[in-house]
Design an enzyme around this catalytic site. Sequence first.
Site, mmCIF file in Angstrom:
data_model
loop_
_atom_site.group_PDB
_atom_site.id
_atom_site.type_symbol
_atom_site.label_atom_id
_atom_site.label_comp_id
_atom_site.label_asym_id
_atom_site.label_seq_id
_atom_site.Cartn_x
_atom_site.Cartn_y
_atom_site.Cartn_z
ATOM 1 N N LYS A 195 28.402 -100.671 -25.518
ATOM 2 C CA LYS A 195 26.899 -100.021 -25.448
ATOM 3 C C LYS A 195 25.834 -100.455 -24.776
ATOM 4 C CE LYS A 195 23.511 -99.462 -28.127
ATOM 5 N NZ LYS A 195 22.592 -99.055 -27.015
ATOM 6 N N GLY A 247 20.575 -109.569 -27.810
ATOM 7 C CA GLY A 247 19.434 -108.720 -28.092
ATOM 8 C C GLY A 247 18.412 -109.634 -28.942
ATOM 9 N N SER A 248 17.674 -108.728 -29.927
ATOM 10 C CA SER A 248 16.554 -109.439 -30.603
ATOM 11 C C SER A 248 17.230 -110.168 -31.818
ATOM 12 C CB SER A 248 15.608 -108.468 -31.046
ATOM 13 O OG SER A 248 16.180 -107.372 -31.758
ATOM 14 N N THR A 249 16.594 -111.248 -32.234
ATOM 15 C CA THR A 249 17.117 -111.947 -33.474
ATOM 16 C C THR A 249 17.051 -111.145 -34.603
ATOM 17 O OG1 THR A 249 16.169 -114.066 -32.425
ATOM 18 C CG2 THR A 249 16.405 -114.166 -34.824
ATOM 19 N N GLU A 250 16.113 -110.276 -34.638
ATOM 20 C CA GLU A 250 15.979 -109.323 -35.824
ATOM 21 C C GLU A 250 17.207 -108.320 -36.057
ATOM 22 O OE1 GLU A 250 12.977 -106.199 -35.004
ATOM 23 O OE2 GLU A 250 13.431 -105.316 -36.846
ATOM 24 N N GLY A 252 20.022 -108.902 -34.335
ATOM 25 C CA GLY A 252 21.175 -109.908 -34.633
ATOM 26 C C GLY A 252 21.430 -110.446 -36.102
ATOM 27 N N GLU A 269 23.736 -113.801 -29.240
ATOM 28 C CA GLU A 269 22.980 -114.326 -28.059
ATOM 29 C C GLU A 269 21.499 -113.677 -28.409
ATOM 30 O OE1 GLU A 269 20.937 -115.200 -25.756
ATOM 31 O OE2 GLU A 269 22.182 -114.627 -24.059
ATOM 32 N N CYS A 303 15.642 -114.287 -22.080
ATOM 33 C CA CYS A 303 15.806 -114.885 -23.174
ATOM 34 C C CYS A 303 15.529 -116.623 -23.404
ATOM 35 C CB CYS A 303 17.123 -114.595 -24.014
ATOM 36 S SG CYS A 303 18.669 -114.786 -22.838
ATOM 37 N N GLU A 400 8.504 -115.279 -29.521
ATOM 38 C CA GLU A 400 9.115 -114.689 -28.287
ATOM 39 C C GLU A 400 8.241 -113.528 -27.605
ATOM 40 O OE1 GLU A 400 13.020 -112.806 -27.966
ATOM 41 O OE2 GLU A 400 13.353 -114.184 -26.270
HETATM 42 P P1 NAI Z 1 17.162 -104.803 -29.737
HETATM 43 O O1 NAI Z 1 17.704 -106.295 -30.266
HETATM 44 O O2 NAI Z 1 16.511 -103.655 -30.521
HETATM 45 O O3 NAI Z 1 17.976 -104.224 -28.625
HETATM 46 C C1 NAI Z 1 19.313 -104.914 -28.144
HETATM 47 C C2 NAI Z 1 20.479 -103.901 -28.233
HETATM 48 O O4 NAI Z 1 20.685 -103.862 -29.501
HETATM 49 C C3 NAI Z 1 20.142 -102.574 -27.484
HETATM 50 O O5 NAI Z 1 21.431 -102.250 -26.936
HETATM 51 C C4 NAI Z 1 19.865 -101.687 -28.855
HETATM 52 O O6 NAI Z 1 20.210 -100.455 -28.510
HETATM 53 C C5 NAI Z 1 20.744 -102.268 -29.857
HETATM 54 N N1 NAI Z 1 20.521 -102.085 -31.085
HETATM 55 C C6 NAI Z 1 19.354 -101.939 -31.692
HETATM 56 N N2 NAI Z 1 19.258 -101.771 -32.901
HETATM 57 C C7 NAI Z 1 20.354 -101.885 -33.319
HETATM 58 C C8 NAI Z 1 21.426 -101.835 -34.597
HETATM 59 N N3 NAI Z 1 20.685 -101.710 -35.803
HETATM 60 N N4 NAI Z 1 22.473 -102.410 -34.531
HETATM 61 C C9 NAI Z 1 23.402 -102.499 -33.452
HETATM 62 N N5 NAI Z 1 22.863 -102.188 -32.161
HETATM 63 C C10 NAI Z 1 21.282 -102.337 -32.216
HETATM 64 O O7 NAI Z 1 15.909 -105.429 -29.014
HETATM 65 P P2 NAI Z 1 14.516 -104.643 -28.166
HETATM 66 O O8 NAI Z 1 14.080 -103.877 -29.459
HETATM 67 O O9 NAI Z 1 14.851 -103.876 -27.031
HETATM 68 O O10 NAI Z 1 13.839 -105.816 -27.993
HETATM 69 C C11 NAI Z 1 12.934 -106.465 -29.031
HETATM 70 C C12 NAI Z 1 12.702 -107.984 -28.693
HETATM 71 O O11 NAI Z 1 14.039 -108.589 -28.704
HETATM 72 C C13 NAI Z 1 12.255 -108.195 -27.295
HETATM 73 O O12 NAI Z 1 10.835 -108.317 -27.093
HETATM 74 C C14 NAI Z 1 12.766 -109.757 -27.163
HETATM 75 O O13 NAI Z 1 11.927 -110.324 -27.704
HETATM 76 C C15 NAI Z 1 13.999 -109.556 -27.758
HETATM 77 N N6 NAI Z 1 15.144 -109.447 -27.103
HETATM 78 C C16 NAI Z 1 15.890 -110.440 -26.665
HETATM 79 C C17 NAI Z 1 17.179 -110.234 -25.527
HETATM 80 C C18 NAI Z 1 17.721 -111.411 -25.217
HETATM 81 O O14 NAI Z 1 18.347 -111.484 -24.208
HETATM 82 N N7 NAI Z 1 18.132 -112.492 -26.150
HETATM 83 C C19 NAI Z 1 17.197 -109.132 -24.994
HETATM 84 C C20 NAI Z 1 16.392 -107.858 -25.561
HETATM 85 C C21 NAI Z 1 15.435 -108.189 -26.428
HETATM 86 MG MG MG Z 2 14.767 -102.944 -31.145
#
Ligand code: NAI
Ligand code: MG
Length: 491
Positions: A195, A247-250, A252, A269, A303, A400
């Site tokens: 996804k 993605g986000s720690t939240e 994760g 990650e 990240c 972050e």
């Molecule tokens: P996010 O963690 O919500 O999104 C990342 C991925 O997870 C996207 O594909 C999203 O559709 C998916 N996702 C969202 N909610 C989900 C759930 N409940 N279950 C499964 N998959 C889900 O991150 P977001 O909201 O785009 O960014 C928020 C913050 O997270 C950013 O400001 C940044 O600080 C951090 N982040 C860190 C990343 C990294 O490379 N470690 C990448 C993206 C964001």
């Molecule tokens: Mg999000």
Amino acid sequence: MTEIRKKQDRTPVPKDWTYAPAPESRDVVSLRDRYGLFIGGEWLEPKESYETISPSSEETLATVGQGSAEDVDRAVAAARAAFANGWSSLPGSERAKYLFRIARILQERARELAVLESLNGGKPIKESRDVDLPLAAAHFFYYAGWADKLEYAFPNRRPRPIGVAGQIIPWNFPLLMLAWKVAPALACGNTVVLKPAETTPLTALLFCDVLRQAELPPGVVNIVTGDGRTGAALVEHPGVDKIAFTGSTEVGKAIQRRLAGTGKKLTLELGGKAANIVFDDCALDQAVEGIVNGIYFNQGHVCCAGSRLLAQESIYEPLVEKLKRRLETLRVGDPLDKNTDVGAINSQVQLDRIKELVAAGEAEGAEIYQPPCRLPEKGYWFAPTVFTNVAQSYRIAQEEIFGPVLSVLTFRTPEEAVEKANNTPYGLSAGVWTEKGSRILWMAQRLRAGVVWANTFNRFDPTSPFGGYKESGFGREGGLHGLEPYMRFEE
Ligand code: NAI
Ligand code: MG
């Protein structure tokens, strides 16, 4: 004498040293109006859809599917069937051929994919062309090499594929994160449901075309676009054997809670708040380049970005002075212009998050510096920013920001540098700038970070494992280590 004067007179003297526009052509990409979901090698029509835009112009690029739980179910079934019907029992050398083919097609179509990556994600073409695409191809080449050598990678452990991998990726490196996830999964004999992030689905959808060109058997890779709900449906699906998430720690943490006790494998990650530590004996100009690359690369949507600069007190002033001067030369603007250094912020949501944290930094008492630069009217933009006078307790030193914002702190001794660098819930990366090799090793042993760069920053290689400590997640991607999460062992 007169002759020389004459010559000087004839020399054209440029009056204006600004860069002329050098746009990369958009014509190399042909987009469809609508994209379906790529399941079992076919495009399936989604019930719901949404529009994906270009963050640099806010124009609509295409309509893409919002995958439902039923769509995810179909994709998992297709992946399961492909796993059982030959893919998992194919000799490694045969799987390798597909991976090599994908790698070569990525190279051949690199320009098209790079332009699309910049259009849909906002990153400068210079970066998608020179970093994202070459690295994505390199990951497929690298894991292609392992596909027939797994017995040697894990001697006497009888490595076997695990089944269907559910992979959820973010928007900062859309195609590269796809490569990091898909290449090792396929090399080990698994099948995939991936996804993409909701704001950047287009290179993943074009990648489906690459898969067809490579004649990968249907169902081995399925791509279901959509937002977090689609991701959650994939996490919940009982037919998935492993989840890989970036993605986000939240999110994760939420995924980890969902999977507790299910027996599904998981790698996470997540975020970071890396310290880039500059000692007074380093090559200062080189360090300035490293700091700039560390935090302004990809608008700071990284990240492992070096978002906290730890400067030794004795060089604090010249370092900050040089840094500010260097910032004035950064070109912010059109991602498709080959001279652009800093592109567009990926989304309105991310821009709001950056603004909120920057406002908090100012309110808490940090001193802000932004070079003079004219930001485009349309789209999402944020000027490169440096905060000085930052205390460790400030939100901009703890959270972050994921934007082009650097927080500068100081230290006196190496011990203090280590203590401050490790004073974060994260532990993904760190940088050390010093002339002394012994100090680099001393620091690397003490820094609680998955990657420690020495006299460089943001350097990636498929042979090198990448991953975090603490709230930055667990599991490694890249290198030999990156195979392990995609295998089970019949020891
Ligand atoms: P996010 O963690 O919500 O999104 C990342 C991925 O997870 C996207 O594909 C999203 O559709 C998916 N996702 C969202 N909610 C989900 C759930 N409940 N279950 C499964 N998959 C889900 O991150 P977001 O909201 O785009 O960014 C928020 C913050 O997270 C950013 O400001 C940044 O600080 C951090 N982040 C860190 C990343 C990294 O490379 N470690 C990448 C993206 C964001
Ligand atoms: Mg999000």
